[in-house]
Design a protein around this motif. Structure first.
Motif, short mmCIF file in Angstrom:
data_model
loop_
_atom_site.label_atom_id
_atom_site.label_comp_id
_atom_site.label_asym_id
_atom_site.label_seq_id
_atom_site.Cartn_x
_atom_site.Cartn_y
_atom_site.Cartn_z
N LEU A 1 0.85 -1.05 0.04
CA LEU A 1 0.00 0.02 0.09
C LEU A 1 0.98 1.16 -0.21
CD1 LEU A 1 -2.81 1.13 0.39
CD2 LEU A 1 -2.71 0.94 2.66
N GLU A 2 1.93 1.13 0.75
CA GLU A 2 2.94 2.38 0.96
C GLU A 2 3.40 2.83 -0.59
OE1 GLU A 2 5.57 1.38 3.97
OE2 GLU A 2 6.97 2.58 3.12
N LEU B 1 0.55 4.64 -2.35
CA LEU B 1 0.17 5.95 -1.78
C LEU B 1 1.53 7.01 -2.20
CD1 LEU B 1 -1.08 5.25 1.82
CD2 LEU B 1 -2.29 6.11 -0.31
N VAL C 1 -6.89 -4.36 2.73
CA VAL C 1 -5.94 -3.50 2.32
C VAL C 1 -6.74 -2.62 1.06
CG1 VAL C 1 -4.97 -4.85 0.18
CG2 VAL C 1 -3.58 -3.22 1.51
N HIS D 1 -8.57 0.04 3.77
CA HIS D 1 -7.26 0.64 4.68
C HIS D 1 -7.58 2.26 4.95
CE1 HIS D 1 -3.59 1.44 6.49
NE2 HIS D 1 -3.18 0.09 6.82
N PRO D 2 -7.48 2.34 6.29
CA PRO D 2 -7.59 3.80 6.64
C PRO D 2 -6.71 4.88 5.76
CG PRO D 2 -7.56 2.52 8.38
CD PRO D 2 -7.36 1.50 7.53
N ALA D 3 -5.55 4.08 5.66
CA ALA D 3 -4.57 5.23 5.08
C ALA D 3 -4.63 5.72 3.64
CB ALA D 3 -3.30 4.57 4.94
N GLY E 1 10.83 0.59 4.80
CA GLY E 1 9.49 0.29 4.14
C GLY E 1 10.03 0.35 2.68
N LEU F 1 1.20 10.44 5.19
CA LEU F 1 0.26 9.47 5.23
C LEU F 1 0.97 8.09 5.42
CD1 LEU F 1 -2.79 9.77 4.80
CD2 LEU F 1 -2.36 9.09 2.42
N VAL F 2 2.01 8.04 4.62
CA VAL F 2 2.61 6.56 4.86
C VAL F 2 3.25 6.19 6.23
CG1 VAL F 2 4.82 5.46 4.10
CG2 VAL F 2 3.07 6.22 2.26
N GLU G 1 -0.02 6.58 9.07
CA GLU G 1 -0.90 5.40 8.98
C GLU G 1 -0.58 4.11 8.64
OE1 GLU G 1 -4.14 6.15 9.60
OE2 GLU G 1 -3.86 8.13 10.31
N ILE G 2 0.55 3.89 8.19
CA ILE G 2 1.13 2.55 7.71
C ILE G 2 2.31 1.95 8.53
CG2 ILE G 2 1.88 1.22 5.77
CD1 ILE G 2 0.39 2.63 3.83
N ARG G 3 3.20 2.96 8.73
CA ARG G 3 4.68 2.29 9.40
C ARG G 3 4.47 2.51 11.04
NH1 ARG G 3 9.28 4.24 6.50
NH2 ARG G 3 8.98 3.80 3.99
N ALA H 1 1.92 -6.91 7.71
CA ALA H 1 1.80 -6.06 6.57
C ALA H 1 0.68 -5.14 6.40
CB ALA H 1 2.27 -6.98 5.24
N ASP H 2 0.46 -3.96 6.13
CA ASP H 2 -0.56 -3.20 5.83
C ASP H 2 -1.50 -3.13 6.89
OD1 ASP H 2 0.58 -2.26 3.49
OD2 ASP H 2 -0.19 -3.76 2.21
N ARG H 3 -0.96 -3.49 8.25
CA ARG H 3 -2.14 -3.29 9.22
C ARG H 3 -2.33 -1.82 9.51
NH1 ARG H 3 -4.84 -7.64 10.00
NH2 ARG H 3 -5.11 -6.69 8.01
N SER H 4 -3.39 -1.54 10.17
CA SER H 4 -3.52 0.03 10.50
C SER H 4 -3.92 0.11 12.08
CB SER H 4 -4.77 0.36 9.71
OG SER H 4 -5.98 -0.40 10.03
N ILE I 1 -6.69 0.23 13.30
CA ILE I 1 -7.88 -0.16 13.59
C ILE I 1 -7.51 -1.47 14.41
CG2 ILE I 1 -9.92 -1.32 12.70
CD1 ILE I 1 -10.07 0.44 10.34
N GLU I 2 -6.54 -2.17 13.77
CA GLU I 2 -6.16 -3.42 14.44
C GLU I 2 -5.42 -3.14 15.79
OE1 GLU I 2 -5.37 -3.13 11.13
OE2 GLU I 2 -6.85 -4.59 10.34
#
Lengths: 294, 344
Positions: free
Chosen positions: A208-209, A212, A234, A237-239, B33, B56-57, B60-62, B199-202, B204-205
């Motif tokens: 996803l990275e 984006l 995915v 995904h919120p991002a 990443g 954002l990366v 919201e991701i890293r 991977a790609d967890r947010s 929310i988890e």
């Protein structure tokens, strides 16, 4: 039949030779069985009444097929050599990606098989229409259909200028590459492709990275699947929801096959693209090159 | 337990040292990443926020990925140390004895039946329920057969055999449920549930798993004193005033909550609870109450390190954490079996 032993290699070419021979002596196939979702739908559009005897079960599933209603009138097959042989076909329509074991079994049993390459471009749709016309002995109808398709496409195709940047995005982070039908549909609708920037030809699952970081203007996804799976996380995904990319939904069945109906998806995408450009204050069609929005 | 203290970092310095290690690995994880931005630019984007894609990366991701790595690793390390202390068996591990696999089954059932969508806590609680069945079963077996499962006398294999059976059964049911799903992608998720991934967890988890994990940590922390007494044997511990049924209940519920919530959001990450207490036991002198916090920090560090490794080895693909864990864990596991067989 005409040619009992079709060569196993170069199946598509063999199919053309085979059906060309059929046309010469004026004997169009009378019992055609289609075992692939895409050939199902093209055959239903082009076949003479009574010529098509069976379509695959996928063609009857409204989740995958655009012609589920029409397909319901045909007996369904599940692509297995045994059931297909028992239908006594004089032509089987398949994809070049159909299980090789099934195709070679059918050929050994003396059933002529015509295989169709999956369409990777809008021009490929024209080729498939013409090939289907030849296979079914319906050349005139196919030529009309191809001409109509070309005309509609030319009227639709966006002219010049850089468009908004878009990517398809599906379960497991799968993005289609530049040499795919969906990419060509997006291009026709006036989008630039993320896949182009990533140098991705066929498609792959990407993080996803990476999506984006290309800062896309639009992400094209399918509607949520009825049955839940982690693979879809995915896509939601919120991002992605927080990024500035607009989400455009295109049902998979709209462009999974190279059918004339694919232009409906292209038209919807074109409207979405024009909406995006109005929203960002850019003037179609020859808008300025894409830059970051402050 | 009789091993001499060999590590350079022992006693009071151990926990701060592990905390620093976690902090360093956390920073490294946030800076690792596929988006190849410099460390400086990444940190500026993380803290200042320029509204661009890098912010954002990072946010919201890293960041949620690194936080989830800490939470998962701490839960698994803590659970491993607790169950080893309770069973007095260094082979006991949530992954090996089937707790993770059962938690995965609980989570898969919740997702496939739609229960997971009914509330924020539904998914981790389903993982908890699955884990509870397995851990209660294993501890029940150990209670009935007593010394037969005691590793010190070469009987540790009974526990492992029961664990393999529970693991295989839960794994098979998980595969079956996913294969029956009408969603074509469900079957490929078997790998995630068996091997685990961040991977790609947010966020929310993170937010859904954290409350259930935290309950597990609190319950396991309360076992510390009793576990110390238990090193003397069950009868001695009872004579010291340890309430064994209460201890058993705390351990079962704590492990099920910690491992269940972790597995529900990150899949079954194996070997953490085996390797970490094994590596740290010497440094804490074999005292369970000191091993628990050390293993929590050590587990966080190990999962962060593994999660960095999977992104460095195959940046573009989702290499599963279980692959790295098995590479580290298998030699340790074989070494332990060797020691038990030769009565070290």
């Amino acid at each position: 039949m005409l040619i009992r032993r079709a060569p196993t290699a170069l199946a598509a070419v063999a199919a053309l030779v085979l059906t060309g021979a059929a046309a010469e002596v004026g004997t169009a196939p009378l019992r055609v069985v289609s075992i692939n979702l895409c050939t199902d739908q093209l055959a239903m559009t082009l076949a003479a009444p009574g010529q098509l005897v069976s379509v695959s079960s996928l063609a009857q599933d409204p989740r995958t097929s655009l012609m589920a209603d029409r397909a319901a009138a045909f007996p369904a097959n599940h692509g297995r050599a045994e059931e297909i042989y028992l239908l006594r076909p004089d032509l089987v329509l398949a994809s070049s990606f159909t299980t090789p074991a099934t195709l070679s079994m059918l050929r050994r049993l003396g059933v002529p098989v015509a295989t169709f390459e999956p369409e990777t471009s809008l021009d490929g749709v024209t080729r498939s229409i013409l090939q289907m016309g030849q296979a079914l002995g319906r050349e005139a109808e196919a030529h009309d259909m191809a001409a109509r398709f070309r005309g509609d496409l030319a009227a639709l195709r966006a002219q010049g200028g850089a468009g908004p940047l878009a990517a398809t995005w599906a379960a497991n982070g799968y993005m289609t590459g530049t040499e795919t039908l969906s990419a060509d549909v997006l291009r026709a609708a006036g989008f630039d492709l993320v896949a182009e920037r990533l140098g991705m030809r066929f498609g792959a699952s990407i993080p996803l990275e990476s999506l984006l970081m290309t800062d896309p203007d639009a992400v094209v996804t399918g509607p949520p699947d009825g049955a839940p799976a982690r693979a879809d996380d995915v896509v939601r995904h919120p991002a992605l929801a927080r990024s500035r990319a607009a989400r455009i939904e295109v049902d998979d069945r709209e462009w999974i096959c190279g059918l004339p109906q694919v232009l409906a998806a292209a038209r919807d995408l074109k409207n979405a693209r024009e909406g995006l450009e109005r929203g960002s204050g850019r003037l179609p069609p020859d808008a300025a090159a894409k830059g970051p929005i402050p | 337990m009789s091993r001499p203290v060999t590590g350079p970092v022992t006693g009071r310095a151990l926990l701060p040292a592990l905390a620093v290690l976690c902090a360093v690995l956390f920073a490294a994880s946030v800076l690792t990443g596929p988006a190849d931005a410099g460390a400086r630019a990444s940190l500026v984007a993380l803290f200042r926020g320029d509204g661009g894609p890098l912010t954002l990366v990072m946010r919201e991701i890293r960041l949620p990925r690194a936080v989830l790595g800490v939470l998962a690793g701490a839960s698994l390390g803590l659970a491993g140390a607790a169950i080893q202390g309770f069973l007095r068996n260094p082979l006991a591990e949530p992954g090996l004895i089937g707790v993770s696999a059962s938690a995965g089954l609980g989570a898969v059932l919740a997702i496939q039946t739609g229960i997971a969508a009914t509330g924020a806590l539904a998914l981790p609680l389903s993982g908890f329920a699955g884990a509870l069945v397995a851990v209660a079963l294993i501890l029940g077996l150990s209670a009935r057969s007593g010394d037969a499962l005691d590793a010190g006398r070469g009987g540790g294999f009974g526990l492992i055999l029961a664990g393999i059976a529970v693991s295989a059964f839960a794994g098979a049911l998980t595969s079956l449920v996913l294969n029956l799903s009408p969603n074509p992608f469900a079957a490929s998720e078997i790998v995630f549930w068996m091997m685990g991934s961040l991977a790609d967890r947010s966020w929310i988890e993170v937010w859904t798993a954290l409350p259930v994990m935290a309950v597990g940590w609190v319950l396991l922390a309360r076992t510390a004193r009793d576990l110390d007494a238990l090193t003397l044997g069950e009868e001695a511990a009872a004579s010291l005033g340890v309430n064994l049924p209460r201890l058993r209940l705390l351990t079962v519920l704590g492990i099920a909550a910690a491992v269940g919530a972790t597995t529900a959001v990150a899949g079954a990450i194996g070997f953490v609870g085996l390797v970490v207490p094994h590596l740290l036991r010497g440094a804490v002198g074999g005292v369970p109450s000191r091993l628990l916090p050390a293993s929590a920090l050590g587990g966080a560090a190990l999962v962060l390190a593994a999660d960095i490794a999977v992104r460095l080895i195959l940046p573009e693909r989702d290499l599963k954490l279980g692959v790295m864990m098995a590479l580290v864990g298998t030699p340790v596991f074989l070494h332990l079996i060797h020691r038990i067989r030769h009565g070290a």
